[in-house]
Design a protein around this motif. Sequence first.
Motif, PDB file in Angstrom:
ATOM      1  N   LEU A  17      13.389 -25.290 -16.863  1.00 26.30           N
ATOM      2  CA  LEU A  17      14.327 -25.836 -15.881  1.00 26.30           C
ATOM      3  C   LEU A  17      14.127 -27.348 -15.716  1.00 26.30           C
ATOM      4  O   LEU A  17      15.097 -28.099 -15.552  1.00 26.30           O
ATOM      5  CB  LEU A  17      14.143 -25.126 -14.528  1.00 26.30           C
ATOM      6  CG  LEU A  17      14.225 -23.591 -14.562  1.00 26.30           C
ATOM      7  CD1 LEU A  17      14.102 -23.014 -13.156  1.00 26.30           C
ATOM      8  CD2 LEU A  17      15.531 -23.120 -15.211  1.00 26.30           C
ATOM      9  N   ASP A  36       4.332 -33.853 -16.467  1.00 22.72           N
ATOM     10  CA  ASP A  36       3.932 -32.485 -16.814  1.00 22.72           C
ATOM     11  C   ASP A  36       2.539 -32.502 -17.431  1.00 22.72           C
ATOM     12  O   ASP A  36       2.094 -33.520 -17.963  1.00 22.72           O
ATOM     13  CB  ASP A  36       4.962 -31.906 -17.815  1.00 22.72           C
ATOM     14  CG  ASP A  36       4.950 -30.384 -17.879  1.00 22.72           C
ATOM     15  OD1 ASP A  36       3.887 -29.809 -18.192  1.00 22.72           O
ATOM     16  OD2 ASP A  36       5.996 -29.775 -17.634  1.00 22.72           O
ATOM     17  N   ASP A  38       1.935 -30.591 -20.015  1.00 21.27           N
ATOM     18  CA  ASP A  38       2.175 -30.301 -21.437  1.00 21.27           C
ATOM     19  C   ASP A  38       2.618 -31.583 -22.167  1.00 21.27           C
ATOM     20  O   ASP A  38       3.804 -31.941 -22.173  1.00 21.27           O
ATOM     21  CB  ASP A  38       3.244 -29.203 -21.541  1.00 21.27           C
ATOM     22  CG  ASP A  38       3.589 -28.841 -22.977  1.00 21.27           C
ATOM     23  OD1 ASP A  38       3.148 -29.537 -23.907  1.00 21.27           O
ATOM     24  OD2 ASP A  38       4.316 -27.844 -23.160  1.00 21.27           O
ATOM     25  N   THR A  58       0.793 -35.486 -16.234  1.00 21.51           N
ATOM     26  CA  THR A  58       0.601 -35.375 -14.783  1.00 21.51           C
ATOM     27  C   THR A  58       0.149 -33.982 -14.397  1.00 21.51           C
ATOM     28  O   THR A  58       0.699 -32.995 -14.868  1.00 21.51           O
ATOM     29  CB  THR A  58       1.948 -35.649 -14.047  1.00 21.51           C
ATOM     30  OG1 THR A  58       2.495 -36.879 -14.511  1.00 21.51           O
ATOM     31  CG2 THR A  58       1.765 -35.715 -12.542  1.00 21.51           C
ATOM     32  N   ASP A  59      -0.837 -33.942 -13.518  1.00 21.36           N
ATOM     33  CA  ASP A  59      -1.212 -32.690 -12.868  1.00 21.36           C
ATOM     34  C   ASP A  59      -0.777 -32.819 -11.408  1.00 21.36           C
ATOM     35  O   ASP A  59      -1.330 -33.635 -10.662  1.00 21.36           O
ATOM     36  CB  ASP A  59      -2.727 -32.475 -12.979  1.00 21.36           C
ATOM     37  CG  ASP A  59      -3.164 -31.147 -12.356  1.00 21.36           C
ATOM     38  OD1 ASP A  59      -2.386 -30.561 -11.577  1.00 21.36           O
ATOM     39  OD2 ASP A  59      -4.291 -30.713 -12.644  1.00 21.36           O
ATOM     40  N   ILE A  89       3.752 -22.070 -11.887  1.00 21.79           N
ATOM     41  CA  ILE A  89       3.149 -21.006 -12.707  1.00 21.79           C
ATOM     42  C   ILE A  89       3.417 -19.666 -12.022  1.00 21.79           C
ATOM     43  O   ILE A  89       3.777 -19.627 -10.852  1.00 21.79           O
ATOM     44  CB  ILE A  89       1.625 -21.223 -12.898  1.00 21.79           C
ATOM     45  CG1 ILE A  89       0.917 -21.370 -11.534  1.00 21.79           C
ATOM     46  CG2 ILE A  89       1.349 -22.434 -13.773  1.00 21.79           C
ATOM     47  CD1 ILE A  89      -0.606 -21.422 -11.638  1.00 21.79           C
ATOM     48  N   THR A 196      13.588 -19.166 -19.812  1.00 23.53           N
ATOM     49  CA  THR A 196      12.656 -20.284 -20.040  1.00 23.53           C
ATOM     50  C   THR A 196      11.365 -19.702 -20.621  1.00 23.53           C
ATOM     51  O   THR A 196      11.222 -18.484 -20.733  1.00 23.53           O
ATOM     52  CB  THR A 196      12.290 -21.001 -18.713  1.00 23.53           C
ATOM     53  OG1 THR A 196      11.502 -20.096 -17.931  1.00 23.53           O
ATOM     54  CG2 THR A 196      13.508 -21.434 -17.919  1.00 23.53           C
ATOM     55  N   MET A 198       8.706 -19.323 -19.132  1.00 23.12           N
ATOM     56  CA  MET A 198       8.107 -18.430 -18.130  1.00 23.12           C
ATOM     57  C   MET A 198       8.588 -16.990 -18.311  1.00 23.12           C
ATOM     58  O   MET A 198       7.806 -16.054 -18.234  1.00 23.12           O
ATOM     59  CB  MET A 198       8.463 -18.934 -16.724  1.00 23.12           C
ATOM     60  CG  MET A 198       7.668 -18.304 -15.623  1.00 23.12           C
ATOM     61  SD  MET A 198       8.024 -19.049 -14.022  1.00 23.12           S
ATOM     62  CE  MET A 198       6.777 -20.328 -13.943  1.00 23.12           C
TER      63      MET A 198
HETATM   64  N1  LIG Z   1      12.470 -19.048 -15.132  1.00 20.25           N
HETATM   65  C1  LIG Z   1      12.758 -18.346 -14.057  1.00 20.25           C
HETATM   66  O1  LIG Z   1      13.344 -17.251 -14.152  1.00 20.25           O
HETATM   67  C2  LIG Z   1      12.416 -18.868 -12.684  1.00 20.25           C
HETATM   68  C3  LIG Z   1      12.913 -18.172 -11.589  1.00 20.25           C
HETATM   69  C4  LIG Z   1      12.627 -18.641 -10.307  1.00 20.25           C
HETATM   70  C5  LIG Z   1      11.853 -19.771 -10.151  1.00 20.25           C
HETATM   71  N2  LIG Z   1      11.370 -20.413 -11.245  1.00 20.25           N
HETATM   72  C6  LIG Z   1      10.553 -21.602 -10.997  1.00 20.25           C
HETATM   73  O2  LIG Z   1      11.104 -22.682 -11.712  1.00 20.25           O
HETATM   74  C7  LIG Z   1      10.086 -23.630 -12.007  1.00 20.25           C
HETATM   75  C8  LIG Z   1      10.186 -23.998 -13.484  1.00 20.25           C
HETATM   76  O3  LIG Z   1       9.845 -22.865 -14.243  1.00 20.25           O
HETATM   77  P1  LIG Z   1      10.349 -22.613 -15.731  1.00 20.25           P
HETATM   78  O4  LIG Z   1      10.976 -21.293 -15.748  1.00 20.25           O
HETATM   79  O5  LIG Z   1      11.088 -23.810 -16.219  1.00 20.25           O
HETATM   80  O6  LIG Z   1       8.926 -22.440 -16.451  1.00 20.25           O
HETATM   81  P2  LIG Z   1       8.252 -23.219 -17.672  1.00 20.25           P
HETATM   82  O7  LIG Z   1       6.966 -22.507 -17.874  1.00 20.25           O
HETATM   83  O8  LIG Z   1       9.207 -23.346 -18.795  1.00 20.25           O
HETATM   84  O9  LIG Z   1       7.979 -24.683 -17.075  1.00 20.25           O
HETATM   85  C9  LIG Z   1       7.009 -24.938 -16.116  1.00 20.25           C
HETATM   86  C10 LIG Z   1       6.354 -26.269 -16.432  1.00 20.25           C
HETATM   87  O10 LIG Z   1       5.444 -26.595 -15.375  1.00 20.25           O
HETATM   88  C11 LIG Z   1       4.338 -27.237 -15.970  1.00 20.25           C
HETATM   89  N3  LIG Z   1       3.162 -27.175 -15.082  1.00 20.25           N
HETATM   90  C12 LIG Z   1       2.431 -26.097 -14.745  1.00 20.25           C
HETATM   91  N4  LIG Z   1       1.406 -26.464 -13.953  1.00 20.25           N
HETATM   92  C13 LIG Z   1       1.504 -27.807 -13.779  1.00 20.25           C
HETATM   93  C14 LIG Z   1       0.725 -28.775 -13.068  1.00 20.25           C
HETATM   94  N5  LIG Z   1      -0.363 -28.436 -12.364  1.00 20.25           N
HETATM   95  N6  LIG Z   1       1.138 -30.069 -13.106  1.00 20.25           N
HETATM   96  C15 LIG Z   1       2.231 -30.433 -13.819  1.00 20.25           C
HETATM   97  N7  LIG Z   1       2.983 -29.578 -14.546  1.00 20.25           N
HETATM   98  C16 LIG Z   1       2.614 -28.272 -14.508  1.00 20.25           C
HETATM   99  C17 LIG Z   1       4.118 -26.478 -17.281  1.00 20.25           C
HETATM  100  O11 LIG Z   1       3.334 -27.230 -18.194  1.00 20.25           O
HETATM  101  C18 LIG Z   1       5.542 -26.259 -17.752  1.00 20.25           C
HETATM  102  O12 LIG Z   1       5.979 -27.307 -18.600  1.00 20.25           O
HETATM  103  C19 LIG Z   1       8.756 -22.966 -11.622  1.00 20.25           C
HETATM  104  O13 LIG Z   1       8.348 -23.459 -10.373  1.00 20.25           O
HETATM  105  C20 LIG Z   1       9.128 -21.498 -11.512  1.00 20.25           C
HETATM  106  O14 LIG Z   1       8.285 -20.813 -10.616  1.00 20.25           O
HETATM  107  C21 LIG Z   1      11.629 -19.991 -12.517  1.00 20.25           C
END
Ligand SMILES: NC(=O)c1ccc[n+]([C@@H]2O[C@H](COP(=O)([O-])OP(=O)(O)OC[C@H]3O[C@@H](n4cnc5c(N)ncnc54)[C@H](O)[C@@H]3O)[C@@H](O)[C@H]2O)c1
Length: 255
Positions: A17, A36, A38, A58-59, A89, A196, A198
């Motif tokens: 996202l 990020d 990554d 970035t963390d 996460i 995604t 995730m």
């Molecule tokens: N994909 C879904 O269905 C869904 C649904 C509801 C909510 N979300 C939320 O959307 C957001 C994005 O998720 P996504 O689906 O794109 O997942 P994703 O795993 O593709 O992306 C998440 C990113 O966050 C980064 N990240 C994790 N810990 C970190 C930290 N400490 N500092 C910086 N970066 C960090 C990861 O490296 C990764 O690039 C998340 O908060 C997730 O909980 C996702």
Amino acid sequence: MKIPLHTFLITGGSSGLGAATARMVAQNGGNALIADLDAASGADLENELGPQACFVPTDVTKEESVLAALRLAEERFGGLHGVVNCAGIIIGKKVFGKRGPHSLEAFEKIIRVNLIGTFNVIRLSVPLMARGEPNEGGERGVIINTSSIAASDGQIGQAAYSASKGGLASMTLPLARELSQHGIRVATIAPGIFRTAMTDNMPEAMRETLARQVPFPPRFGEPDEFAGLVRHITENAMINGAIIRLDGGLRMDPG
Ligand SMILES: NC(=O)c1ccc[n+]([C@@H]2O[C@H](COP(=O)([O-])OP(=O)(O)OC[C@H]3O[C@@H](n4cnc5c(N)ncnc54)[C@H](O)[C@@H]3O)[C@@H](O)[C@H]2O)c1
């Protein structure tokens, strides 16, 4: 808030996202700071998007790391107009599973990254945004957080994840109320299920079951559809203090 010539910090911007949001910002003439953990995917995205994008390792849970990203926003792009918090996460763990009680460490980790990390980025970004020149409507910035429908309809095994996402939903209004004095809006998106990294990690059968539960359209959301809502929230000054579900009507069953 317009996107062209404005700068957006996007946490979790290397993937899913967040990456779709970074693409949307750069394609609409804005500057995207991809923050990020990554680095490999972040560097690839920076190369793909060109000079309007910049990756910064970035963390979100670390003060110094977030401050370094904000310094880069100022040096490279001259300020900050938007923050889109996507870093997050997930875990699935029962409170009382076959191997005993839920690990407290796992619970703390989810809260630390999803909730405390998001708050950390907000608290450190606001001073920089608040120093910016307001636009003709008095607006200086917008903060968009990513909660989840698990904040309100969490399934069995989602106690930690739901708690972290519920915290994000609950802080939306107090943040919006406080930051209004600086011309900064706050909104939260609660996505349903999106395609995604995730969700790619889920077993195929679970993904199919979840997709079938979505009334319409009966499929996973696409990251571009999330980025489209980020764009609308950014451009529509009346959206403030709101939690917006983006879920095709999905109400998850207990699981
Ligand atoms: N994909 C879904 O269905 C869904 C649904 C509801 C909510 N979300 C939320 O959307 C957001 C994005 O998720 P996504 O689906 O794109 O997942 P994703 O795993 O593709 O992306 C998440 C990113 O966050 C980064 N990240 C994790 N810990 C970190 C930290 N400490 N500092 C910086 N970066 C960090 C990861 O490296 C990764 O690039 C998340 O908060 C997730 O909980 C996702």
